[in-house]
Structures are given as C-alpha cells and as structure tokens.
Design a protein around this motif. Sequence first.
Motif, mmCIF file in Angstrom:
data_model
loop_
_atom_site.group_PDB
_atom_site.id
_atom_site.type_symbol
_atom_site.label_atom_id
_atom_site.label_comp_id
_atom_site.label_asym_id
_atom_site.label_seq_id
_atom_site.Cartn_x
_atom_site.Cartn_y
_atom_site.Cartn_z
ATOM 1 N N LEU A 312 0.935 -1.193 0.138
ATOM 2 C CA LEU A 312 0.061 0.065 -0.035
ATOM 3 C C LEU A 312 0.849 1.282 0.056
ATOM 4 C CD1 LEU A 312 -2.754 -0.775 2.649
ATOM 5 C CD2 LEU A 312 -2.886 -1.374 0.126
ATOM 6 N N GLN A 313 0.283 2.236 -0.571
ATOM 7 C CA GLN A 313 0.793 3.698 -0.442
ATOM 8 C C GLN A 313 -0.168 4.692 -0.279
ATOM 9 O OE1 GLN A 313 4.195 4.187 0.109
ATOM 10 N NE2 GLN A 313 3.313 6.030 0.927
ATOM 11 N N LYS A 314 -0.724 4.818 0.875
ATOM 12 C CA LYS A 314 -2.120 5.266 1.309
ATOM 13 C C LYS A 314 -1.684 6.858 1.346
ATOM 14 C CE LYS A 314 -6.715 5.424 3.267
ATOM 15 N NZ LYS A 314 -6.535 6.983 3.267
ATOM 16 N N SER A 315 -1.244 7.791 0.565
ATOM 17 C CA SER A 315 -0.600 8.901 1.033
ATOM 18 C C SER A 315 -1.679 9.863 0.672
ATOM 19 C CB SER A 315 0.450 9.323 0.134
ATOM 20 O OG SER A 315 1.791 8.424 0.092
ATOM 21 N N LEU A 316 -1.974 10.908 1.551
ATOM 22 C CA LEU A 316 -2.809 11.937 1.369
ATOM 23 C C LEU A 316 -2.268 13.119 0.485
ATOM 24 C CD1 LEU A 316 -4.179 12.303 4.917
ATOM 25 C CD2 LEU A 316 -5.114 10.864 3.064
ATOM 26 N N ARG A 317 -0.841 13.230 0.666
ATOM 27 C CA ARG A 317 -0.037 14.196 -0.242
ATOM 28 C C ARG A 317 1.292 13.299 -0.289
ATOM 29 N NH1 ARG A 317 -4.089 16.413 0.109
ATOM 30 N NH2 ARG A 317 -4.562 18.866 0.179
ATOM 31 N N GLU A 318 1.868 13.579 -1.552
ATOM 32 C CA GLU A 318 2.929 12.669 -1.652
ATOM 33 C C GLU A 318 3.882 13.434 -2.639
ATOM 34 O OE1 GLU A 318 5.788 10.611 -1.210
ATOM 35 O OE2 GLU A 318 3.997 9.349 -0.389
ATOM 36 N N GLY A 336 -2.298 2.364 -4.634
ATOM 37 C CA GLY A 336 -1.869 3.619 -4.039
ATOM 38 C C GLY A 336 -2.872 4.634 -4.443
ATOM 39 N N THR A 337 -2.865 6.007 -3.784
ATOM 40 C CA THR A 337 -3.840 6.961 -3.908
ATOM 41 C C THR A 337 -3.251 7.678 -5.107
ATOM 42 O OG1 THR A 337 -2.429 8.478 -2.747
ATOM 43 C CG2 THR A 337 -4.330 7.128 -1.572
ATOM 44 N N ARG A 338 -4.022 8.874 -5.623
ATOM 45 C CA ARG A 338 -3.670 9.418 -6.632
ATOM 46 C C ARG A 338 -2.932 10.730 -6.346
ATOM 47 N NH1 ARG A 338 -6.676 7.560 -10.969
ATOM 48 N NH2 ARG A 338 -8.495 6.405 -10.424
ATOM 49 N N ALA A 339 -2.307 10.764 -5.121
ATOM 50 C CA ALA A 339 -1.546 11.746 -4.709
ATOM 51 C C ALA A 339 -0.028 11.773 -5.273
ATOM 52 C CB ALA A 339 -1.373 11.579 -3.286
ATOM 53 N N GLY A 340 0.306 13.019 -5.987
ATOM 54 C CA GLY A 340 1.715 13.260 -6.038
ATOM 55 C C GLY A 340 2.200 12.314 -7.320
ATOM 56 N N GLY A 341 3.228 11.824 -6.946
ATOM 57 C CA GLY A 341 4.059 11.037 -8.090
ATOM 58 C C GLY A 341 3.583 9.564 -8.087
ATOM 59 N N ILE A 342 2.427 9.006 -7.328
ATOM 60 C CA ILE A 342 2.097 7.692 -7.383
ATOM 61 C C ILE A 342 1.429 7.263 -8.713
ATOM 62 C CG2 ILE A 342 0.647 6.079 -6.266
ATOM 63 C CD1 ILE A 342 0.910 7.513 -3.774
ATOM 64 N N PRO A 343 0.377 8.183 -9.363
ATOM 65 C CA PRO A 343 -0.028 7.834 -10.608
ATOM 66 C C PRO A 343 1.145 7.889 -11.794
ATOM 67 C CG PRO A 343 -1.437 9.584 -9.449
ATOM 68 C CD PRO A 343 -0.107 9.592 -8.731
ATOM 69 N N LEU A 344 2.252 8.634 -11.628
ATOM 70 C CA LEU A 344 3.084 8.535 -12.813
ATOM 71 C C LEU A 344 3.732 7.132 -12.531
ATOM 72 C CD1 LEU A 344 5.172 11.861 -11.901
ATOM 73 C CD2 LEU A 344 3.292 11.353 -13.777
ATOM 74 N N GLN A 345 3.663 6.192 -11.777
ATOM 75 C CA GLN A 345 4.292 4.981 -11.372
ATOM 76 C C GLN A 345 3.257 3.865 -11.754
ATOM 77 O OE1 GLN A 345 7.170 5.143 -8.218
ATOM 78 N NE2 GLN A 345 6.071 6.901 -7.561
ATOM 79 N N VAL A 346 2.097 3.814 -11.086
ATOM 80 C CA VAL A 346 0.967 2.843 -10.954
ATOM 81 C C VAL A 346 0.300 2.952 -12.241
ATOM 82 C CG1 VAL A 346 -0.928 1.824 -9.776
ATOM 83 C CG2 VAL A 346 1.334 2.698 -8.340
ATOM 84 N N ILE A 347 0.261 2.105 -13.039
ATOM 85 C CA ILE A 347 -0.618 2.034 -14.180
ATOM 86 C C ILE A 347 -1.816 1.291 -13.656
ATOM 87 C CG2 ILE A 347 -1.019 1.235 -16.512
ATOM 88 C CD1 ILE A 347 2.102 1.163 -16.865
ATOM 89 N N ASP A 348 -3.030 1.990 -13.644
ATOM 90 C CA ASP A 348 -4.182 1.567 -12.848
ATOM 91 C C ASP A 348 -4.715 0.387 -13.765
ATOM 92 O OD1 ASP A 348 -6.161 1.409 -10.764
ATOM 93 O OD2 ASP A 348 -7.361 2.941 -12.206
ATOM 94 N N GLY A 349 -4.815 -0.728 -12.888
ATOM 95 C CA GLY A 349 -5.291 -1.987 -13.526
ATOM 96 C C GLY A 349 -4.437 -2.843 -13.898
ATOM 97 N N LYS A 350 -3.003 -2.645 -14.162
ATOM 98 C CA LYS A 350 -1.962 -3.328 -14.789
ATOM 99 C C LYS A 350 -1.205 -3.582 -13.812
ATOM 100 C CE LYS A 350 -2.624 -1.672 -19.565
ATOM 101 N NZ LYS A 350 -1.969 -1.126 -20.745
ATOM 102 N N LYS A 351 -0.254 -2.667 -13.158
ATOM 103 C CA LYS A 351 0.646 -3.150 -12.245
ATOM 104 C C LYS A 351 -0.033 -2.825 -10.613
ATOM 105 C CE LYS A 351 4.060 -4.208 -15.017
ATOM 106 N NZ LYS A 351 4.587 -5.439 -15.199
ATOM 107 N N GLY A 352 -0.896 -2.064 -10.654
ATOM 108 C CA GLY A 352 -1.475 -2.007 -9.323
ATOM 109 C C GLY A 352 -3.014 -1.295 -9.508
ATOM 110 N N LEU A 353 -3.154 -0.716 -8.652
ATOM 111 C CA LEU A 353 -4.659 -0.045 -8.638
ATOM 112 C C LEU A 353 -4.436 1.469 -7.974
ATOM 113 C CD1 LEU A 353 -7.079 -3.104 -7.413
ATOM 114 C CD2 LEU A 353 -6.705 -2.028 -9.771
ATOM 115 N N LEU A 354 -5.207 2.366 -8.624
ATOM 116 C CA LEU A 354 -5.163 3.579 -7.701
ATOM 117 C C LEU A 354 -6.748 3.825 -7.197
ATOM 118 C CD1 LEU A 354 -3.695 5.801 -10.843
ATOM 119 C CD2 LEU A 354 -2.733 5.086 -8.431
#
Length: 374
Positions: A312-318, A336-354
């Motif tokens: 998990l990376q449940k950041s409120l800000r990141e 992970g959440t959609r905070a900061g740089g997390i969506p730059l790394q996690v491809i939703d539905g492929k390598k993880g979930l946002l």
Amino acid sequence: MKKTNVTAERGIDQYRRIAGDRVIDEIHHYADRLQGEHIVMINSTPAGGGVAEILNNLVLLINELGVELGWRILKGSDTFFQITKEFHNAFQGADITLTKQKKEIYEQVNRNNAMMTHLDGHDMVIVHDPQPLPLISYYKKRIPWVWRFHPDMTHPNPKLLEYLKPYIELYDAMIISSKKYHQASLDIPQIEFAPSIDPLSAKNVPMTKTEAHRLLRRQGLRLNKPIIAQVSRFDTWKDPVGVIKAFLTVREQYNCQLVLMGNLASDDPEGPIIYQQVLKAARNNKDIHILLNSPDNDRTVNALQRSAAVILQKSLREGFALTVSEALWKETPVIGTRAGGIPLQVIDGKKGLLVRGIPQTAESSLKLIKNRNP
C-alpha cells in the motif's frame, strides 16, 4: 583542489545490464563535460528520509564518474525543525501561522549555517527542500544555485509561498518531481525531474524466498497468512492510521496480516508523535506488526516488499513515493492513492490499482489478496 582516489562501492558501469548502454554512455558523456567542476549538495539530515537515501548513493556514483560532488548537512535546533516541519506541511496544503519569531529563528539558523558552510569555492550549489532555502541570501552569488523541492507542491499554502518566494527566486532554477507541481506565480525556471531508486542497493537487489522469509521471521512475522504492507516514514501525510482502518475491514473477511514499516528522520519532530498514534490505533492486534527500523533495515524492506501480497501507499499528499518504485521493481502489486507522483508509477489495473479513501483501499486490497491467494 586535490582530487580524491576514493570511488563508489558500485561503479556506474555495473548498471549497464539494467539501464542499457545508451543511458550509461550518455551519463559518461555529461560527466566528461563536468570534469574539474566542484558541486555541493545541501540538505537537512544524513539519514531517515528519502532525500538522504538518494544522496547516499548519488554522491558516491557521481564522484566515481570523476565529478567532485560534496554533501553538507544543515545544522538546526529542535525548534528550527519544528518550524520547518510546519513549512513542509504547509507546502502540501496545511494551514500555518507565520509569526515574526518563527521567521527570525528560520532565518537565523540559515545565517549561522552560511557562516559555517563556505560555498564560494564551488562551481554549483544544489539545495534540497525548504530547510536550507535561505542560505543563498547570505552569499554574493557568483555561481549557479539550484533549489530541489521534493514534496507535493500541488496546492501550497499561499501565505508560506508568499513568504518564501523572494528566496526561491534568487535561485537559477527549481527542480520538481512532477509537472503538476509547477507554480505559475514563481518567476524562475521549473524543471521536472523524477527521483529514482538504486536497483543495486541492499534494498533492491535480488533475494531468494528463503532469505526473505528468514529476515521476516526474525521480525516476528508469521508467514502462513498473506501480508499487506506499507513502507513509509511515520508521517501524517502517509496516513498510517488510515491504513490500519482499511486493514481491519479486510481482516473481517480474510485471514491476513498488516505490516507498517517505517523510520524516523532527525529533521522531522512529528515522527515520534505519529508513531505513538499508530501504536494506539493498532491496539495490540496480533495481526498488525509495527516495525521501526531494524538492525538489517534495508534487507528487511527488500524481504517485505518481495513477500507481501499487496503493498500500500495510502498517501494523502506525496512528493513522488520511491517506495512504490521499489515494490514495482520487485513485481509486487501496489495499491496507491492518486497523490503526487504515485499515478506516474502505478498503471491503474495493470501493475496495481489507484484508489481513493479507506473503503476503496480495503476493497482493492481484498480483491488483490484473493487473486494472489485463491
């Protein structure tokens, strides 16, 4: 300046099999253009935070390339670091009361450090984060200065930004981790540059399942049930208490365990407070393991990220969240959440979930655990 013969423990060419010849050759090309230059990095702690971890590897590697890169640590009082922690939070959107006394302490500590840190003999200065930001104002600027800001700057507190803007605009450029941190109100070049992990460090090198399980058993984990884990500093923005609440929902439906592993940085006075809040929220639950460092910390992180069913990376800000990169490097799914740089790394539905919020975090964790442990 006399050149040292000390080199990095891992030379840059050992990364060729990971990064490829083109990337490493390009690094050599730019390093050749910097031969004879002396650069210095300045931050506020030698250990315990992401910046220190990055610099511990980067400084050695750049010196191994023949570029003289030094590293200085800002010296500050407990009160100073309490103030700069408020700055850190306010940059990420929190409210702040900027009193005259706080400003005086902040500026005086930087003035004192400028007297102790002679930078005029260098060819470039790179300052990390708000703690040493005003240093530049105490020098006659003859060389390039760059400010590297790591946290989430999507919605900075306007009062803080107004106060620090004159210092920021003394710099030649500002480096941010994501283009969404760009601040139109700042009259300074803002360059997007994501941080990176070291794939050859003890935290990221390949590890056998046997060795991983041995390290985790040493921490008291039982390996007969799936692990949900978050690896982060004990910081309110990482929402460790929210992670516990999400886990307790999952645990009602699936027999699993939670590991919260983190550390405390010397420049973060809130860390021990958050750590105590986490212990209280865990309520001595035998399926919740709180790990504060360890004698073999990096290898334990490696083992945990490889063995977990879900990271998990449940950041409120990141800012960026290199712990996400670490887990993905080990091919462990990340929520992970959609905070900061997390969506730059996690491809939703492929390598993880946002996800957003505690219920969605719990629902997604349960889904991934069931998929990996049918």
